[in-house]
Motif scaffolding. Structure first.
Motif, PDB file in Angstrom:
ATOM      1  N   ASP A  99       0.853  -1.183   0.000  1.00 27.06           N
ATOM      2  CA  ASP A  99       0.000   0.000   0.000  1.00 27.06           C
ATOM      3  C   ASP A  99       0.896   1.243   0.000  1.00 27.06           C
ATOM      4  O   ASP A  99       1.625   1.510   0.948  1.00 27.06           O
ATOM      5  N   THR A 103      -0.255   4.352  -0.245  1.00 25.53           N
ATOM      6  CA  THR A 103      -1.042   5.531   0.131  1.00 25.53           C
ATOM      7  C   THR A 103      -0.314   6.460   1.099  1.00 25.53           C
ATOM      8  O   THR A 103      -0.335   7.677   0.896  1.00 25.53           O
ATOM      9  N   PRO A 104       0.344   5.958   2.149  1.00 25.85           N
ATOM     10  CA  PRO A 104       1.054   6.892   3.044  1.00 25.85           C
ATOM     11  C   PRO A 104       2.120   7.707   2.336  1.00 25.85           C
ATOM     12  O   PRO A 104       2.340   8.872   2.648  1.00 25.85           O
ATOM     13  N   TYR A 105       2.777   7.096   1.362  1.00 28.20           N
ATOM     14  CA  TYR A 105       3.814   7.814   0.622  1.00 28.20           C
ATOM     15  C   TYR A 105       3.206   8.844  -0.322  1.00 28.20           C
ATOM     16  O   TYR A 105       3.770   9.907  -0.537  1.00 28.20           O
ATOM     17  N   ARG A 106       2.065   8.524  -0.892  1.00 29.09           N
ATOM     18  CA  ARG A 106       1.385   9.473  -1.782  1.00 29.09           C
ATOM     19  C   ARG A 106       0.966  10.732  -1.023  1.00 29.09           C
ATOM     20  O   ARG A 106       0.982  11.824  -1.571  1.00 29.09           O
ATOM     21  N   ARG A 107       0.572  10.566   0.236  1.00 24.81           N
ATOM     22  CA  ARG A 107       0.121  11.721   1.027  1.00 24.81           C
ATOM     23  C   ARG A 107       1.267  12.644   1.400  1.00 24.81           C
ATOM     24  O   ARG A 107       1.067  13.847   1.581  1.00 24.81           O
ATOM     25  N   SER A 108       2.469  12.086   1.562  1.00 28.68           N
ATOM     26  CA  SER A 108       3.575  12.895   2.071  1.00 28.68           C
ATOM     27  C   SER A 108       4.573  13.318   1.001  1.00 28.68           C
ATOM     28  O   SER A 108       5.624  13.861   1.332  1.00 28.68           O
ATOM     29  N   THR A 109       4.287  13.053  -0.266  1.00 31.56           N
ATOM     30  CA  THR A 109       5.201  13.452  -1.328  1.00 31.56           C
ATOM     31  C   THR A 109       4.454  14.258  -2.383  1.00 31.56           C
ATOM     32  O   THR A 109       3.247  14.129  -2.539  1.00 31.56           O
ATOM     33  N   VAL A 110       5.189  15.062  -3.091  1.00 32.08           N
ATOM     34  CA  VAL A 110       4.610  15.871  -4.160  1.00 32.08           C
ATOM     35  C   VAL A 110       5.391  15.598  -5.440  1.00 32.08           C
ATOM     36  O   VAL A 110       6.619  15.638  -5.435  1.00 32.08           O
ATOM     37  N   ASP A 154       3.685  11.055  -8.319  1.00 28.04           N
ATOM     38  CA  ASP A 154       2.528  10.255  -8.707  1.00 28.04           C
ATOM     39  C   ASP A 154       2.862   9.280  -9.828  1.00 28.04           C
ATOM     40  O   ASP A 154       2.430   8.132  -9.813  1.00 28.04           O
TER      41      ASP A 154
END
Length: 156
Positions: free
Chosen positions: A5, A7-14, A17
């Motif tokens: 998963d 998801t935690p990395y997607r929330r904390s990176t810009v 994607d």
């Protein structure tokens, strides 16, 4: 294969994607089909090699297409129409295939060869000179004065 998963990395990176999408797509694809088998090796810092086992395929039945950040290898086998014998066992896989490899920026195909049932694709990473890191020399002395500042100082 166990799913990871992200998801935690997607929330904390810009801006990552595309990387996460590639990882997830690769995980789905790798569990679906593993034909033909391949090796991926690093020859040195800038050279790589992909070796696919394509026994039974001729040069004319294989197509390699390189486009930006994607390498596609396709094998199309024509079915023999004049098969006079009847097989007792078919163990050699001669089915059509398509393998996709995501390439990093500035990676290009240098060479492709078919020999003894192995398709070898050599890749090289060529980073443009403007993109390579460069060392900035440190100078000593007073900083340069802007032209506008010098004219204002003379007017006063």
């Amino acid at each position: 294969m166990r799913q990871v998963d992200l998801t935690p990395y997607r929330r904390s990176t810009v801006g990552f994607d595309r990387l996460f999408d590639m990882l997830e797509a690769n995980a789905r694809q790798s569990s679906a089909d593993n034909y033909p088998p391949f090796n991926l090796e690093r020859l040195d810092g800038e050279h790589f090699r992909i070796t696919l086992a394509v026994a039974g395929f001729s040069r004319d039945e294989i197509e390699i297409v390189a486009q930006q950040n994607l390498l596609q290898v396709k094998g199309r086998k024509d079915t023999p129409e004049n098969n006079t014998g009847s097989f007792l066992h078919i163990g050699i896989a001669n089915r059509n295939f398509e393998r996709r490899f995501e390439l990093a920026d500035f990676v290009r195909v240098e060479d492709a060869r078919l020999n003894d049932g192995l398709l070898t694709i050599d890749l090289v990473r060529e980073v443009p000179e403007a993109m390579k890191p460069k060392t900035i020399p440190i100078k000593t002395g007073a900083p340069l004065v802007a032209v506008e500042d010098a004219t204002e100082a003379q007017a006063a």
